[in-house]
Structures are given as structure tokens and as C-alpha cells.
Design a protein around this motif. Structure first.
Motif: not given
Length: 390
Positions: A32-33, A55-56, A67-71
Motif C-alpha cells: 500500500w505504501a 494510516e499503516i 511501520a517504519q521498516h515497511a515504509i
């Protein structure tokens, strides 16, 4: 020097289910990001974080670090894509493949690797367990295993992030380790030339040939089976082809490890350096018949080269790269270069001095000579920053 150690996790059924849900949630959030990054043209972590972080956290219930790692994973994927496009990995600009790769957002597989830092993952080396974050809470006492040598390296030199991956229903942690390099031999007595080829995967200037016809027969059997399975186009055939491809890759990797270990050990024992061919652009340079092209391109020569380099760095053996042009046509005695010096694939016969030798051995002598000249000029090699050793 950075190396990578892979250890196998032994989670219970409940722990495995939690890890699977965690990977799926993290990769859905990263996909999604990546879509937001594509639409907003926000390809840097700080910029993309403004659009996606809150949002995440709410939608996928990820922790702050996850969340930081996903981005960051989304941004890194676009950086890699940009580099591949620039290097021609997807063909020329304007081609169908290039347009398809650059014209849509990045998508992550449900079980793609997820990075973990020390806030999300802690190691208990004596108990051989880890405590790892998941969407279901902290999972404690998750057992892991590996070879004794790997576990010693992991306990002594682990540094930085580790990646959680699931392969074939099995769970692994891939940890980065910072290994001290060996004391470099700054005064080698010579260089061990390594010629990479089709019939023999590697031939050294000492005359040692690594993996000849026996391995090639097995590779030919693998190609025939792969072609047969690809033609069927059934689900079972695709499943079997995927399983067989993994088996091929593991076999090739094991052979490359054995070859590189023997080459580095011989160079270290004799006080020499190692001279390798520069393989950049080999697919564009090589003019081979179709069966030869298949044989050449199906073997991971770049992996073999990286294994030799990182093992040489650990042993303090100098490594140099040389231009492989005309090494198979140049006489290693009088250095006369002519296409007619190769009357047959395996035979070298100089038309000037009459020197006769196996063609691959002659080429390896030329590579060794060129390696010495490169070393005298001060052009040492640089090892890849990250190498898989498990």
C-alpha cells in the motif's frame, strides 16, 4: 567485511501462525505504501512517511518500528528498480518490458522478507532462542538452529538488522555480521589465474580443473526436466518445477562454495594472490551457439566470484580482476595472439612457437600474468559488501 548468516527457526504451530500473520500484514502495508509512493512520487522515507505512517499504524496495527521498516522497504524497492532500469535489466527505454516495469507500483509478495532491528528482535545465544515481535504480541523463546560454525560467527559478530523470511513453509532469520578481514598479503609471490568456462566451470593456472563433464551431464538432465515441466503448464508441473529449481540453485551454490574454498586455500598455502576475469557484460560479448549460451548463462559465475572474494578477504589473499579479452587466443609462452591458435575447443596450439596445452589451462596462465601486471599497477579488487555464507 559484511557477511550474512542464515539460521533456521523452529517455531511452534501457534508461533508460526503469528509469524505468518505478521509477514502478511507487513507486506500488505508495504505494498500500500508503495502505491502511495507511486501516485505521490514520494520515493524517500521521510517524504513517504508523512503520507503513510499514521494510516499503516491504524489499518494494519503495526508497531512503530515495523511501520517504519515497511515504509523504508517500499522506498528501497523503488531505488533498486531505478538502478535496474538504468543498468538495462528491463531492456531499453521505450520497450514493452521497460514500460511495464516502470509504469506500475511495486508489489510485495505476502511472504516477502521483513527486516527486524534490535528493538524488535533479541537473541539468546546460549539458549539458542530469540524473542521476536509479531502482530499477536512478543513471541518469546522461539528456538533456532544452525551449523556450529555459523552460530559462533553469529554470536561473535552479529551487527545491524536481521530479515525474517519464509521459504517452503520453513522459517529463517538472515542476520548481518561484521567480520574482521585477514591481514592482507601485500607481497604475493605470484598470482593464481582462474579461467571460467563452459566445459570446466573453473580451471586454475596450476592445471586443476573443477567440475567437468559429470556436472555438465547433471545440468543437461536438469534442463531437459525443466523444459518438459514448462511445456505441461499444469499446476502440479509448475509446483514440481519450482521445487526442482530450488534444488538446482542449492546444488550450484554448494559446488561454488567447494570450488572457491579450494582455490583460496591453494593461493593462501603458496603465498599467491588470485586473478579473476571481469565478467561484466559477458552476455553481450559472448558469441556462442544456442546450446553453449544456455550452458554459460545457467551457471552463477558471479556467485562463484563473490565467494572467492569474500573467502580471500578472510584469509588475507589479494584478489585482482583482469580483462578476459583474447585470453583464450593468446599464447602464454610467446604471447602471440591469433584465432587460429585454437584448432579445437579444448586444444591450444600456438602457430608461432608451437606451444601446445589444454586451452583452459593456457587461458588461466594468461589471466595469472595479467593479474600480476594489474597488481603492480596497484589496482586491487573490492569485495561485495554482502555475501551469503549459510
Amino acid at each position: 567485511m559484511k557477511l550474512v548468516v542464515r539460521v533456521k527457526l523452529l517455531p511452534t504451530l501457534v508461533q508460526a501462525a503469528a509469524l505468518e500473520a505478521t509477514l502478511h500484514a507487513c507486506n500488505q502495508a508495504a505494498t500500500w505504501a508503495a502505491g502511495v509512493a507511486f501516485e505521490e512520487n514520494a520515493r524517500r522515507p521521510l517524504e513517504l512517511r508523512k503520507h503513510t505512517y499514521a494510516e499503516i499504524r491504524v489499518r494494519w496495527q503495526l508497531g512503530a518500528q515495523a511501520a517504519q521498516h515497511a515504509i523504508k522497504k517500499s522506498c528501497d524497492a523503488y531505488t533498486t528498480l531505478k538502478a535496474n532500469l538504468r543498468n538495462g535489466r528491463y531492456g531499453r527505454p521505450g520497450s514493452r518490458r521497460h514500460t511495464r516495469a516502470s509504469g506500475k507500483p511495486v508489489v510485495f509478495r505476502p511472504e516477502a522478507a521483513q527486516p527486524y532491528d534490535d528493538r524488535m528482535l533479541s537473541w539468546q545465544h546460549e539458549q539458542q532462542t530469540v524473542s521476536i515481535w509479531s502482530t499477536a504480541g512478543r513471541l518469546k523463546s522461539v528456538a533456532f538452529t544452525g551449523q556450529a560454525e555459523q552460530l559462533e560467527v553469529l554470536a561473535a559478530h552479529r551487527k545491524g538488522e536481521s530479515d525474517l523470511v519464509c521459504q517452503g513453509g520453513k522459517w529463517f532469520l538472515i542476520a548481518t555480521c561484521e567480520i574482521p578481514e585477514g591481514v592482507l598479503n601485500t607481497q604475493p609471490v605470484g598470482f593464481l589465474g582462474v579461467d571460467l568456462g563452459i566445459v570446466n566451470i573453473a580451471v586454475t593456472s596450476d592445471g586443476e580443473r573443477h567440475c567437468g563433464r559429470r556436472v555438465n551431464r547433471k545440468r543437461e538432465q536438469d534442463r531437459k526436466l525443466r523444459s518438459k515441466l514448462q511445456k505441461k503448464q499444469t499446476k502440479s508441473a509448475k509446483r514440481r518445477a519450482k521445487k526442482h529449481a530450488g534444488k538446482e540453485a542449492r546444488r550450484a551454490k554448494d559446488i561454488n562454495h567447494k570450488i572457491s574454498k579450494r582455490i583460496v586455500a591453494e593461493a593462501e598455502r603458496t603465498g599467491r594472490g588470485i586473478a579473476l576475469e571481469t565478467l561484466t557484460g559477458i552476455r553481450e560479448r559472448a558469441r556462442l551457439r544456442k546450446p553453449q549460451r544456455t550452458t554459460l548463462h545457467s551457471w552463477p559465475f558471479a556467485q562463484l566470484g563473490s565467494f572467492i572474494v569474500y573467502k580471500a578477504k578472510r584469509a588475507g589473499v589479494p584478489v585482482v580482476y583482469v580483462d578476459p579479452a583474447y585470453t583464450s587466443q593468446e599464447c602464454s609462452k610467446c604471447h602471440h595472439t591469433e584465432r587460429g591458435n585454437r584448432p579445437a575447443q579444448a586444444v591450444f596450439s600456438c602457430r608461432v612457437c608451437g606451444f601446445v596445452e589444454h586451452a583452459d589451462c593456457n587461458a588461466s596462465h594468461n589471466i595469472a600474468h595479467r593479474g600480476w601486471y594489474v597488481w603492480v599497477c596497484g589496482a586491487q579488487s573490492t569485495a561485495p559488501e554482502l555475501t551469503l555464507i549459510a
